[in-house]
Design an enzyme around this catalytic site. Structure first.
Site, PDB file in Angstrom:
ATOM      1  N   ASP A  81       1.002  -1.137  -0.098  1.00  0.00           N
ATOM      2  CA  ASP A  81      -0.111   0.164   0.109  1.00  0.00           C
ATOM      3  C   ASP A  81       0.840   1.145   0.014  1.00  0.00           C
ATOM      4  O   ASP A  81       1.593   1.481   1.001  1.00  0.00           O
ATOM      5  CB  ASP A  81      -0.939  -0.033   1.245  1.00  0.00           C
ATOM      6  N   ASP A  84      -1.278   4.147   3.007  1.00  0.00           N
ATOM      7  CA  ASP A  84      -2.393   3.682   3.779  1.00  0.00           C
ATOM      8  C   ASP A  84      -3.008   4.992   4.590  1.00  0.00           C
ATOM      9  O   ASP A  84      -2.102   5.354   5.413  1.00  0.00           O
ATOM     10  CB  ASP A  84      -2.227   2.317   4.527  1.00  0.00           C
ATOM     11  N   THR A  86      -5.007   6.992   2.946  1.00  0.00           N
ATOM     12  CA  THR A  86      -4.786   8.321   1.879  1.00  0.00           C
ATOM     13  C   THR A  86      -5.807   9.422   2.458  1.00  0.00           C
ATOM     14  O   THR A  86      -5.406  10.753   1.897  1.00  0.00           O
ATOM     15  CB  THR A  86      -5.265   7.768   0.715  1.00  0.00           C
TER      16      THR A  86
HETATM   17  C1  LIP Z   1      -7.985   2.500   4.504  1.00  0.00           C
HETATM   18  C2  LIP Z   1      -7.675   1.971   5.662  1.00  0.00           C
HETATM   19  C3  LIP Z   1      -8.699   2.450   6.622  1.00  0.00           C
HETATM   20  C4  LIP Z   1      -9.893   1.650   6.354  1.00  0.00           C
HETATM   21  C5  LIP Z   1     -10.136   2.079   5.074  1.00  0.00           C
HETATM   22  C6  LIP Z   1      -9.176   1.911   3.820  1.00  0.00           C
HETATM   23  P1  LIP Z   1      -6.604   3.430   2.361  1.00  0.00           P
HETATM   24  O1  LIP Z   1      -7.096   2.444   3.493  1.00  0.00           O
HETATM   25  O2  LIP Z   1      -6.453   1.591   6.072  1.00  0.00           O
HETATM   26  O3  LIP Z   1      -8.156   2.277   8.035  1.00  0.00           O
HETATM   27  O4  LIP Z   1     -10.866   1.772   7.504  1.00  0.00           O
HETATM   28  O5  LIP Z   1     -11.442   1.083   4.564  1.00  0.00           O
HETATM   29  O6  LIP Z   1      -9.033   0.602   3.721  1.00  0.00           O
HETATM   30  O7  LIP Z   1      -7.597   3.309   1.101  1.00  0.00           O
HETATM   31  O8  LIP Z   1      -6.430   4.630   3.065  1.00  0.00           O
HETATM   32  O9  LIP Z   1      -5.443   2.949   1.574  1.00  0.00           O
END
Ligand code: LIP
Length: 264
Positions: A81, A84, A86
């Site tokens: 990722d 993570d 975002t």
């Molecule tokens: C996010 C996660 C977050 C989760 C979201 C999403 P992203 O990842 O880390 O905690 O609740 O559903 O998956 O989209 O920011 O990479």
């Protein structure tokens, strides 16, 4: 002798983090739904990581969040990722990180979660313990009733939010309190460090949790999915975790009181 050392991955991840920009100098687009964002930084960091990590292990495959990059027919697979959290990153909020997991023969082998704005570098190698900024970390021994729960609503699937709120309400009434940073990788590392004790999310993707899963396991924690098995490394999964196997099982029992069948 291993083909790769964790220090090599750390160097690449630290260099990738120089592409993160807290001043907001990046473009933002929506993906599946309004809440699901991708920035030009996510894409640039993913390109950087795949190029550098692919050079470190030339015959490796990739499972990455952006651009549907999935090439799994390899002994070594990078699960990445690039950012993570975002939605946090897009706002300059510190709760975002780069997450790089390395799978060897279908099992997690190394994990690096780096949050430069929090100043935290979490690392683990299978069988060698978990570390934050080079210091060993371990889960807490708190009982369920004193537990802090990291959790989330189903942000990208609001049609499932009633399931989440029912489970969270029940868990909240059995434990101490609820927390949310908006980065699953960071939250699982905080659980691994003993700053929280319980975790539930209805559906997250392998790149959100792969690296942090190894860090949590090496720190003594337990995790499972809706069926009680380990969350899949290659498909979306419910993610349940805790400081102990017993507490993990108790979250699972609570979940099953409210969710008879996964809605996906
Ligand atoms: C996010 C996660 C977050 C989760 C979201 C999403 P992203 O990842 O880390 O905690 O609740 O559903 O998956 O989209 O920011 O990479």
């Amino acid at each position: 002798m291993e083909e790769i050392k964790i220090e090599q991955i750390i160097d690449v991840v630290r260099e990738a983090a120089t592409l993160m920009d807290r001043s907001g100098g990046f473009e933002i687009r929506n993906k599946s739904v309004l809440e699901d964002l991708v920035t030009s930084s996510d894409v640039a960091i993913q390109h950087f990581l795949t190029e550098k990590l692919g050079t470190l292990l030339p015959s490796s495959g990739f499972l990455c969040e952006e651009e549907d990059l999935q090439d799994l027919n390899h002994r070594y697979i990078w699960i990445i990722d690039p950012i993570d959290g975002t939605a946090n990153y897009a706002r300059g909020n510190e709760n975002c990180c780069i997450s790089v997991g390395l799978v060897k023969d279908k099992e997690l082998f190394m994990g690096v979660v780096y949050s430069p704005w929090r100043g935290e570098l979490y690392t683990a190698v299978r069988g060698e313990g978990a570390f934050c900024n080079g210091k060993p970390i371990h889960v807490s021994d708190r009982p369920f009733e004193n537990g802090l729960l990291y959790t989330a609503m189903s942000t990208y699937h609001k049609e499932w939010s009633r399931y989440c709120s029912d489970v969270i309400f029940d868990l909240y009434n059995q434990s101490n309190d609820v927390r949310r940073t908006g980065s699953a990788a960071i939250e699982l590392c905080l659980l691994a460090s003993g700053y929280a004790d319980l975790y539930f999310e209805i559906r997250i993707m392998p790149w959100d949790y792969a690296a942090a899963s190894l860090i949590l396991k090496e720190a003594g924690g337990a995790a499972c999915s809706f069926d009680g098995d380990s969350p899949s490394l290659f498909r979306p999964s419910m993610y349940i975790a805790a400081n102990t196997r017993q507490n993990c099982d108790r979250i699972l029992q609570t979940v099953r009181r409210h969710i008879r069948q996964l809605p996906y």
